[in-house]
Design an enzyme around this catalytic site. Structure first.
Site, PDB file in Angstrom:
ATOM      1  N   ASN A 153      15.430  26.911  18.485  1.00 59.01           N
ATOM      2  CA  ASN A 153      15.364  27.056  17.026  1.00 59.01           C
ATOM      3  C   ASN A 153      15.971  28.348  16.471  1.00 59.01           C
ATOM      4  O   ASN A 153      16.333  28.380  15.309  1.00 59.01           O
ATOM      5  CB  ASN A 153      13.930  26.829  16.522  1.00 59.01           C
ATOM      6  CG  ASN A 153      12.964  27.875  17.002  1.00 59.01           C
ATOM      7  OD1 ASN A 153      13.210  28.543  18.005  1.00 59.01           O
ATOM      8  ND2 ASN A 153      11.869  28.036  16.306  1.00 59.01           N
ATOM      9  N   SER A 230       7.542  26.219  23.846  1.00 56.79           N
ATOM     10  CA  SER A 230       6.307  25.475  23.578  1.00 56.79           C
ATOM     11  C   SER A 230       5.171  25.936  24.481  1.00 56.79           C
ATOM     12  O   SER A 230       5.395  26.467  25.577  1.00 56.79           O
ATOM     13  CB  SER A 230       6.565  23.982  23.786  1.00 56.79           C
ATOM     14  OG  SER A 230       6.984  23.772  25.111  1.00 56.79           O
ATOM     15  N   GLU A 249       6.032  33.827  24.148  1.00 56.69           N
ATOM     16  CA  GLU A 249       6.026  33.693  22.680  1.00 56.69           C
ATOM     17  C   GLU A 249       5.973  32.196  22.398  1.00 56.69           C
ATOM     18  O   GLU A 249       6.979  31.500  22.531  1.00 56.69           O
ATOM     19  CB  GLU A 249       7.308  34.314  22.087  1.00 56.69           C
ATOM     20  CG  GLU A 249       7.464  35.797  22.344  1.00 56.69           C
ATOM     21  CD  GLU A 249       6.573  36.656  21.439  1.00 56.69           C
ATOM     22  OE1 GLU A 249       5.921  36.108  20.530  1.00 56.69           O
ATOM     23  OE2 GLU A 249       6.514  37.870  21.682  1.00 56.69           O
ATOM     24  N   LEU A 250       4.784  31.707  22.022  1.00 55.28           N
ATOM     25  CA  LEU A 250       4.587  30.259  21.915  1.00 55.28           C
ATOM     26  C   LEU A 250       4.424  29.842  20.449  1.00 55.28           C
ATOM     27  O   LEU A 250       4.756  30.588  19.552  1.00 55.28           O
ATOM     28  CB  LEU A 250       3.384  29.849  22.767  1.00 55.28           C
ATOM     29  CG  LEU A 250       3.409  30.393  24.216  1.00 55.28           C
ATOM     30  CD1 LEU A 250       2.144  30.012  24.954  1.00 55.28           C
ATOM     31  CD2 LEU A 250       4.646  29.914  24.968  1.00 55.28           C
ATOM     32  N   CYS A 286       8.387  28.979  14.472  1.00 56.04           N
ATOM     33  CA  CYS A 286       7.059  29.165  15.075  1.00 56.04           C
ATOM     34  C   CYS A 286       6.034  29.675  14.075  1.00 56.04           C
ATOM     35  O   CYS A 286       4.837  29.492  14.266  1.00 56.04           O
ATOM     36  CB  CYS A 286       7.159  30.108  16.265  1.00 56.04           C
ATOM     37  SG  CYS A 286       8.022  31.625  15.861  1.00 56.04           S
ATOM     38  N   GLU A 380       0.465  21.987  16.804  1.00 60.29           N
ATOM     39  CA  GLU A 380       1.672  22.491  16.146  1.00 60.29           C
ATOM     40  C   GLU A 380       2.563  21.297  15.792  1.00 60.29           C
ATOM     41  O   GLU A 380       3.037  20.595  16.689  1.00 60.29           O
ATOM     42  CB  GLU A 380       2.443  23.439  17.077  1.00 60.29           C
ATOM     43  CG  GLU A 380       3.698  23.975  16.406  1.00 60.29           C
ATOM     44  CD  GLU A 380       4.556  24.828  17.325  1.00 60.29           C
ATOM     45  OE1 GLU A 380       4.757  24.454  18.492  1.00 60.29           O
ATOM     46  OE2 GLU A 380       5.040  25.879  16.868  1.00 60.29           O
TER      47      GLU A 380
HETATM   48  P1  NAP Z   1      10.563  24.239  24.941  1.00 63.13           P
HETATM   49  O1  NAP Z   1      10.820  22.781  25.016  1.00 63.13           O
HETATM   50  O2  NAP Z   1       9.301  24.769  25.492  1.00 63.13           O
HETATM   51  O3  NAP Z   1      11.841  24.939  25.622  1.00 63.13           O
HETATM   52  C1  NAP Z   1      11.993  26.334  25.643  1.00 63.13           C
HETATM   53  C2  NAP Z   1      12.872  26.723  26.817  1.00 63.13           C
HETATM   54  O4  NAP Z   1      12.163  26.466  28.034  1.00 63.13           O
HETATM   55  C3  NAP Z   1      14.176  25.929  26.914  1.00 63.13           C
HETATM   56  O5  NAP Z   1      15.205  26.762  27.369  1.00 63.13           O
HETATM   57  C4  NAP Z   1      13.820  24.881  27.950  1.00 63.13           C
HETATM   58  O6  NAP Z   1      14.942  24.322  28.609  1.00 63.13           O
HETATM   59  C5  NAP Z   1      12.979  25.698  28.911  1.00 63.13           C
HETATM   60  N1  NAP Z   1      12.143  24.911  29.808  1.00 63.13           N
HETATM   61  C6  NAP Z   1      11.695  23.647  29.641  1.00 63.13           C
HETATM   62  N2  NAP Z   1      10.954  23.261  30.718  1.00 63.13           N
HETATM   63  C7  NAP Z   1      10.932  24.315  31.568  1.00 63.13           C
HETATM   64  C8  NAP Z   1      10.340  24.540  32.849  1.00 63.13           C
HETATM   65  N3  NAP Z   1       9.613  23.609  33.461  1.00 63.13           N
HETATM   66  N4  NAP Z   1      10.519  25.738  33.438  1.00 63.13           N
HETATM   67  C9  NAP Z   1      11.253  26.707  32.822  1.00 63.13           C
HETATM   68  N5  NAP Z   1      11.841  26.544  31.626  1.00 63.13           N
HETATM   69  C10 NAP Z   1      11.690  25.369  30.993  1.00 63.13           C
HETATM   70  O7  NAP Z   1      10.620  24.741  23.418  1.00 63.13           O
HETATM   71  P2  NAP Z   1      11.652  24.356  22.274  1.00 63.13           P
HETATM   72  O8  NAP Z   1      11.388  22.952  21.837  1.00 63.13           O
HETATM   73  O9  NAP Z   1      13.034  24.743  22.659  1.00 63.13           O
HETATM   74  O10 NAP Z   1      11.181  25.374  21.132  1.00 63.13           O
HETATM   75  C11 NAP Z   1      10.173  25.084  20.229  1.00 63.13           C
HETATM   76  C12 NAP Z   1       8.898  25.805  20.583  1.00 63.13           C
HETATM   77  O11 NAP Z   1       9.135  27.194  20.665  1.00 63.13           O
HETATM   78  C13 NAP Z   1       7.826  25.647  19.504  1.00 63.13           C
HETATM   79  O12 NAP Z   1       6.586  25.452  20.127  1.00 63.13           O
HETATM   80  C14 NAP Z   1       7.866  26.980  18.783  1.00 63.13           C
HETATM   81  O13 NAP Z   1       6.678  27.327  18.117  1.00 63.13           O
HETATM   82  C15 NAP Z   1       8.155  27.917  19.915  1.00 63.13           C
HETATM   83  N6  NAP Z   1       8.707  29.167  19.404  1.00 63.13           N
HETATM   84  C16 NAP Z   1       7.945  30.298  19.465  1.00 63.13           C
HETATM   85  C17 NAP Z   1       8.431  31.496  18.933  1.00 63.13           C
HETATM   86  C18 NAP Z   1       7.650  32.767  18.998  1.00 63.13           C
HETATM   87  O14 NAP Z   1       8.261  33.829  18.888  1.00 63.13           O
HETATM   88  N7  NAP Z   1       6.353  32.727  19.174  1.00 63.13           N
HETATM   89  C19 NAP Z   1       9.699  31.520  18.356  1.00 63.13           C
HETATM   90  C20 NAP Z   1      10.445  30.337  18.316  1.00 63.13           C
HETATM   91  C21 NAP Z   1       9.944  29.172  18.850  1.00 63.13           C
HETATM   92  P3  NAP Z   1      15.564  22.917  28.085  1.00 63.13           P
HETATM   93  O15 NAP Z   1      16.086  23.182  26.721  1.00 63.13           O
HETATM   94  O16 NAP Z   1      16.607  22.620  29.073  1.00 63.13           O
HETATM   95  O17 NAP Z   1      14.433  21.925  28.082  1.00 63.13           O
END
Ligand code: NAP
Length: 476
Positions: A153, A230, A249-250, A286, A380
């Site tokens: 994002n 996530s 950072e979730l 987020c 969320e």
């Molecule tokens: P995500 O699906 O959790 O993916 C995040 C990253 O993790 C991607 O690079 C993903 O790779 C990788 N990943 C997935 N499975 C993994 C595994 N088993 N081992 C290691 N890495 C793995 O999250 P998203 O959909 O991209 O982002 C949305 C989430 O991020 C929301 O929950 C949002 O709230 C959170 N977020 C938090 C913040 C904060 O600062 N707190 C800021 C922005 C977003 P792939 O893309 O290849 O699956």
């Protein structure tokens, strides 16, 4: 012909065997391909970062600072190209994408400044009887290889928040960007190399998180994982990482609380900010507003004005200058959100506006008559969907906000100083934003969550603390 992007290993751009397509979420246009890194390539990447650490840990602070300053400048020079790339691969409206580029440039600028401020401290040894006659101090040292795993994002600035402090503090980096949005990260890699970053200091591998990300997380040569994404993936990382430092950072279901006197002075501004916080980037932020708690005395008036403003939002192509809301990252995500809304309706919720989607385009949606345990409130939602609830009692509403399993930012509007302080002290979150929405961040603040929203803090100075460790030196 679409561009074939490559992996960055030891300062060289490297092809892979298999290619992954990157598509525009708005119209599915093919934007390019990236390699799916093999096991061997992940290993090579980590070896390269290990080798480069011998150099980066001794690179003088003024040199690290200069490289980071150059990166900041080049990002600004390439602003329009980077903003377009963000808009194309993430579906973020171009006007917001430009803001992300400005912020990333500033993040690197902060890092160039912080690179010169890695202080240790003197320890008053004579505070202990056994310390008498000794002099001691600490030196702050980099940890080694930082694994940076980033979400879709904010494909530029959330990568910046990991790589900039890592480089500022003398570490090396293995970066795995999100598979939906890797091109922006690869362009940042080009910029960092052109700014004079030593080869191997930043390495970029692309490929699925479940394989490539997993291999990085498990590798014992990595010193620290900094992850944004996530909660479910974050939790999995804690189970597999072993003996590594971790920053997570979730997500969240961020609240804003609006007291009865708040609308009097700045009603229009509050409505505008709440609409922005609920729907900007289709709610895929987020700290998007998911829960609005409004005092019962002003609830009807608030809803009336809010709906009027929501109905003016323009949903369209992210490249259109006037677009407020673009697509969700996938149509599948839009379908998931539709299911959650249907479930809420079956449990008694009412849709005041929106509620449907066409492909990945989800209408800005406002719900009322929700209960705290409905998914649309408790989980969320990460979509342009917000619930409005009423309250009468300040302490009670703070308690209700705190029932969330998350705690990232909360917004509080009130003109009463006592209530402000009560909220600041009692809200279980990482940041309380008074007289504004929770959807507020600048890049040098300590940023992070409590409870299910994560562990640790970003914001360059704070990230550097977590990417370094004190070495104790004692003279007898
Ligand atoms: P995500 O699906 O959790 O993916 C995040 C990253 O993790 C991607 O690079 C993903 O790779 C990788 N990943 C997935 N499975 C993994 C595994 N088993 N081992 C290691 N890495 C793995 O999250 P998203 O959909 O991209 O982002 C949305 C989430 O991020 C929301 O929950 C949002 O709230 C959170 N977020 C938090 C913040 C904060 O600062 N707190 C800021 C922005 C977003 P792939 O893309 O290849 O699956």
């Amino acid at each position: 012909m679409q561009e074939e992007y490559k992996l960055l290993i030891n300062g060289k751009w490297v092809n892979g065997d298999k290619k992954l397509e990157v598509r525009n979420p708005y119209n599915q246009e093919l934007l390019g391909t990236v390699p799916e890194a093999t096991e061997q390539q992940v290993d090579n990447t980590i070896k390269s970062a290990q080798e480069a650490f011998k150099l980066t840990k001794t690179l003088p602070a003024h040199k690290r600072s200069l490289i980071l300053e150059r990166i900041s400048d080049i990002i600004r020079e390439r602003k329009e190209e980077l903003a377009r790339t963000i808009a194309l691969e993430s579906g973020k409206p171009i006007k917001l994408a430009r803001g992300e580029v400005d912020r990333a440039s500033e993040t690197f600028k902060f890092a160039s400044e912080e690179a010169k401020r890695l202080y240790g401290e003197t320890i008053p040894m004579d505070a202990s009887r056994n310390g008498e006659g000794r002099t001691a101090f600490t030196i702050r040292e980099p940890l080694g290889i930082i694994a940076a795993i980033s979400p879709f994002n904010f494909p530029l600035n959330l990568v910046a928040h990991k790589v900039a402090p890592a480089i500022a503090s003398g570490n090396t980096v293995v970066l795995k960007p999100a598979t939906y949005t890797p091109i922006t990260a690869i362009k940042l890699g080009e910029i960092m190399l052109s700014a004079g970053l030593p080869q191997g200091a930043l390495n970029i591998v692309t490929g699925p998180g479940s394989t490539v990300g997993d291999a990085i997380v498990r590798d014992t040569r990595i010193s620290k994982i900094t992850f944004t994404g996530s909660a479910s993936v974050g939790l999995g990382i804690t189970e597999k990482a072993g003996l590594k430092q971790i920053t997570l950072e979730l997500g969240s279901n961020s609240p804003v609380i609006i007291d009865k006197d708040a609308l009097q002075n700045a009603g229009q501004k509050i409505i505008e900010r709440c609409v922005f916080g609920s729907f900007a980037y289709a709610g895929q932020v987020c700290i998007s507003i998911q829960r609005i708690y409004v005092h019962q005395d002003i609830k009807d008036e608030f809803i009336k004005q809010f709906l009027k403003a929501v109905s003016k939002l323009k949903s369209s192509d992210p490249l259109d200058e006037n677009t407020d809301i673009g697509p969700m990252i996938t149509e599948q995500e839009a379908k998931r959100v539709k299911q959650w809304i249907n479930e809420a309706i079956s449990q008694g919720a009412k849709v005041l506006i929106g509620g449907n989607h066409k492909g990945p385009m989800f209408e800005p949606t406002v719900l009322i008559d929700v209960t705290p345990d409905m998914k649309v409130v408790a989980q969320e939602i990460f979509a342009p969907v917000v619930s409005i609830m009423g309250f009468n009692d300040w302490e009670q509403v703070i308690k209700e906000v705190n029932t969330s399993k998350y705690g990232l930012h909360a917004g509080v509007y009130t003109n009463d100083v006592k209530k402000t302080l009560y909220a600041a002290k009692n809200l279980e979150v990482g940041g309380v934003i008074i007289n504004d929405i929770p959807t507020y961040r600048v890049d040098h603040i300590p940023y992070g969550g409590v409870k299910g929203s994560g562990i640790g803090r970003e914001g360059v100075k704070y990230a550097i603390q977590e990417m370094t460790q004190p070495k104790f030196v004692c003279f007898s």
